[in-house]
Structure formats: C-alpha cells, structure tokens
Design a protein around this motif. Structure first.
Motif, mmCIF file in Angstrom:
data_model
loop_
_atom_site.group_PDB
_atom_site.id
_atom_site.type_symbol
_atom_site.label_atom_id
_atom_site.label_comp_id
_atom_site.label_asym_id
_atom_site.label_seq_id
_atom_site.Cartn_x
_atom_site.Cartn_y
_atom_site.Cartn_z
ATOM 1 N N UNK A 147 1.089 -0.898 0.071
ATOM 2 C CA UNK A 147 0.010 0.288 0.178
ATOM 3 C C UNK A 147 1.247 1.167 -0.083
ATOM 4 N N UNK A 148 0.105 2.375 -0.742
ATOM 5 C CA UNK A 148 1.382 3.874 -0.315
ATOM 6 C C UNK A 148 0.194 5.038 -0.135
ATOM 7 N N UNK A 149 0.677 5.742 0.484
ATOM 8 C CA UNK A 149 -0.046 6.365 1.073
ATOM 9 C C UNK A 149 0.690 8.017 1.207
ATOM 10 N N UNK A 150 0.209 8.463 0.300
ATOM 11 C CA UNK A 150 0.920 9.846 0.029
ATOM 12 C C UNK A 150 0.633 11.175 0.749
ATOM 13 N N UNK A 171 13.299 0.464 6.889
ATOM 14 C CA UNK A 171 13.506 0.160 8.175
ATOM 15 C C UNK A 171 14.025 -0.868 7.818
ATOM 16 N N UNK A 172 14.285 -1.622 9.365
ATOM 17 C CA UNK A 172 15.857 -2.505 9.206
ATOM 18 C C UNK A 172 15.058 -3.412 10.847
ATOM 19 N N UNK A 226 7.860 -0.707 4.733
ATOM 20 C CA UNK A 226 8.267 -1.066 2.931
ATOM 21 C C UNK A 226 9.611 -0.119 3.608
ATOM 22 N N UNK A 227 8.999 0.933 3.092
ATOM 23 C CA UNK A 227 9.727 2.088 3.483
ATOM 24 C C UNK A 227 9.010 3.460 3.206
ATOM 25 N N UNK A 228 10.032 4.737 3.238
ATOM 26 C CA UNK A 228 8.980 6.498 3.685
ATOM 27 C C UNK A 228 10.537 6.438 2.697
ATOM 28 N N UNK A 229 9.507 7.604 2.318
ATOM 29 C CA UNK A 229 9.730 8.433 1.263
ATOM 30 C C UNK A 229 9.091 9.743 1.550
ATOM 31 N N UNK A 230 10.470 11.277 2.153
ATOM 32 C CA UNK A 230 9.693 12.618 2.089
ATOM 33 C C UNK A 230 10.505 13.448 1.358
ATOM 34 N N UNK A 240 4.565 7.029 2.245
ATOM 35 C CA UNK A 240 4.664 6.085 3.101
ATOM 36 C C UNK A 240 4.889 4.268 2.413
ATOM 37 N N UNK A 241 5.014 3.533 2.437
ATOM 38 C CA UNK A 241 5.095 1.997 1.481
ATOM 39 C C UNK A 241 5.364 1.088 2.731
#
Length: 303
Positions: free
Chosen positions: A152-155, A234-235, A248-252, A268-269
C-alpha cells in the motif's frame, strides 16, 4: 387454586428460560475463548479467521442452541458485546483494537442472523448451513490468509509556512507534541528517538509504548539521499504496530515554492497484515495518512 398453580408454573418456566440463556451465554464465551487461544497458537490472529471466523462461530452456536429465535439478534449482539468488553481484560487488547474489530464482528453476525431468519421464514431451514457457509467464506476472503499482501502507498502533502529543507531531519522532534486525537485511542505512542543525520547509513531508533504490549523499537536507516529528498528503510520493528502492518519504506520530498513556504510530500509504503483486506486496508490508510501529516508537522513545522 388452579390460577395460582399456573402463575407458579409460568414463573418457573421464565426462571428456567433465563437460566438457559445464561448457560448459553457462558458456553459461547468459553468456546470463543478456547477458539481464540487456538487461533493465537497457530499464528492466525491477524487474519480473517479471527475477525470473521470467530464471530461467525459464536453466532452459529447461538442460532443452534438458542431457544428464543425471536430475539436472536439481541442475544447475538449481547454475547458479542460481552466478549469484546472482556477481551480488553482477558486477552490484553487495547481499546483501539476493540474499536476496530467491533464493526466487523457485529456486521458478520448481523449478516448471518439476517439470512438465517430470512430462510426460516421461507421454510428452508434445511438449507441454512449450505447457504450461510458461502457468505462466511466470501466475507473472510480465505485466499488472503496464505497470499502475500500487496504493498500500500499513502502520499501526504503539507504546505509549511517557512523556508525549510531536508536538513530538518538532523533535529530530534518531540513526537508527543500535539499528538493527534486519533492516536490517543490506544495506538502505540512514540516516547523517544535516538539518532540523527541525513547521510546514507544513518540510523534512527524510535521507541513506541503500548499500554498492553509494552515498549518496542522501530529502527530506520537512510538508504537514499539528495538535496530535496530522503528515503528511510525499516531494518527492525518489534513494536506492537508490526501486528497490524509491515513497513516497506518512507520517502520524504521537499519543494521550495517561495521564500516563505515549503511543500513537503511524505510517502509511506507498507503491507496491511490484517484480514480481511477489504475491511482493514481503508482503516490503515486513514491511520497512515494521519501519521504522515503528524510527522511532517513534527519535523518541518516545529515552532
């Protein structure tokens, strides 16, 4: 004399009826508790087996053994309500879990009772189990139990009324400042953060406290970085949130529109780990959208 005997008989029958309903209630709650423990043992607590299968089991038991069919809806909802209220004590679940689970519990139960009553009026009670079973299976999305959830992807976009940059991540924000009311329902709350920096390989450890599950840590690593964007991966995540979703990942991304304003995009994914997906994915999307906005304000809009 005969009239007194009839009154006594009616009172006795009413008392026996109340006892039977109480026995039914206790029996269903005990069965539900055992079923819940089995679901936990087999690691199905995040799937539709819990959120659809368990209320379906309770409803069918009540329909099968209840001797007061005119009040089936009332009895079913009463037992489900007691189970949900007891779960906060006996099962160690927070209020947010109960609030999220309650609509689907009541919905599945109401659907089954509705079809049961409808078929009963049509004199087709022998077909009840055959017709109700597909309803349960369709609601439960059984194939979602073993398949990999889609990403899922939330922008989220927020305009900050000042000139800022990606370097804002060098600061350690106070996440608890102006925490949205939505997260005060019982979500794990951020209580501290260790680590700063915006270089590739920089680590952040964010601690979350759950009132029912204790303290857990979400560890993020910077994996990409340029002048206008940064990507965290996230690790490790042993917070209570990992029961609901997998990050999964966060991009800003930061876009300077003019000297006094900055547009920030937070993406946010994640994977929704709760089933059925048709019910929980929209709820998690709302939660992540609120979280994204809160994080933007925490990092870029601090006074």
């Amino acid at each position: 004399m005969l009239e007194n005997q009839n009154i006594n008989t009616n009172q006795k029958n009413a008392s026996n009826s109340k006892k039977k309903r109480l026995y039914l209630l206790v029996g269903v709650l005990v069965t539900a508790s055992i079923a819940f423990r089995l679901i936990l043992n087999y690691n199905f607590e995040q799937t539709s087996i819990l959120f659809v299968g368990l209320p379906a089991l309770m409803t069918l038991l009540i329909i099968k053994y209840s001797k007061t069919p005119k009040t089936t809806f009332g009895i079913v909802f009463k037992v489900l309500t007691l189970f949900l209220l007891m779960s906060s004590i006996l099962l160690g679940e927070g209020i947010v879990c109960i609030l999220f689970a309650a609509p689907i519990f009541y919905g599945v139960a109401a659907l089954i009772v509705f079809f049961y009553e409808f078929l009963k009026k049509k004199k087709k009670s022998k077909l009840n189990s055959i017709i109700i079973l597909p309803i349960i299976l369709i609601s439960a999305q059984p194939f979602g139990i073993v398949s990999e959830p889609k990403t899922q992807t939330v922008e989220t976009f927020v305009v900050v009324n000042k000139n800022t940059s990606i370097e804002a991540f060098n600061n350690s924000p106070n996440f608890m400042n102006s925490l949205p009311s939505f997260f005060k329902l019982g979500f794990p709350s951020p209580i501290g953060i260790k680590g700063t920096g915006t270089s590739i390989g920089d680590i952040r450890e964010i601690q979350f406290k759950s009132n029912t599950k204790g303290i857990g840590t979400l560890i993020l690593e910077v994996v990409k970085r340029n002048n206008s964007s940064i990507v965290f991966k996230p690790i490790m995540d042993d917070t209570h949130m990992n029961h609901w979703l997998t990050w999964k990942k966060m991009k800003v991304e930061v876009f300077n529109t003019n000297a006094n304003q900055t547009k920030v995009k937070w993406t946010s994914q994640y994977q929704c780990d709760l089933g059925p997906a048709w019910y929980f994915e929209p709820l998690e999307e709302i939660a992540v959208e609120i979280m994204n906005k809160h994080l933007i304000n925490s990092y870029f809009n601090e006074k």
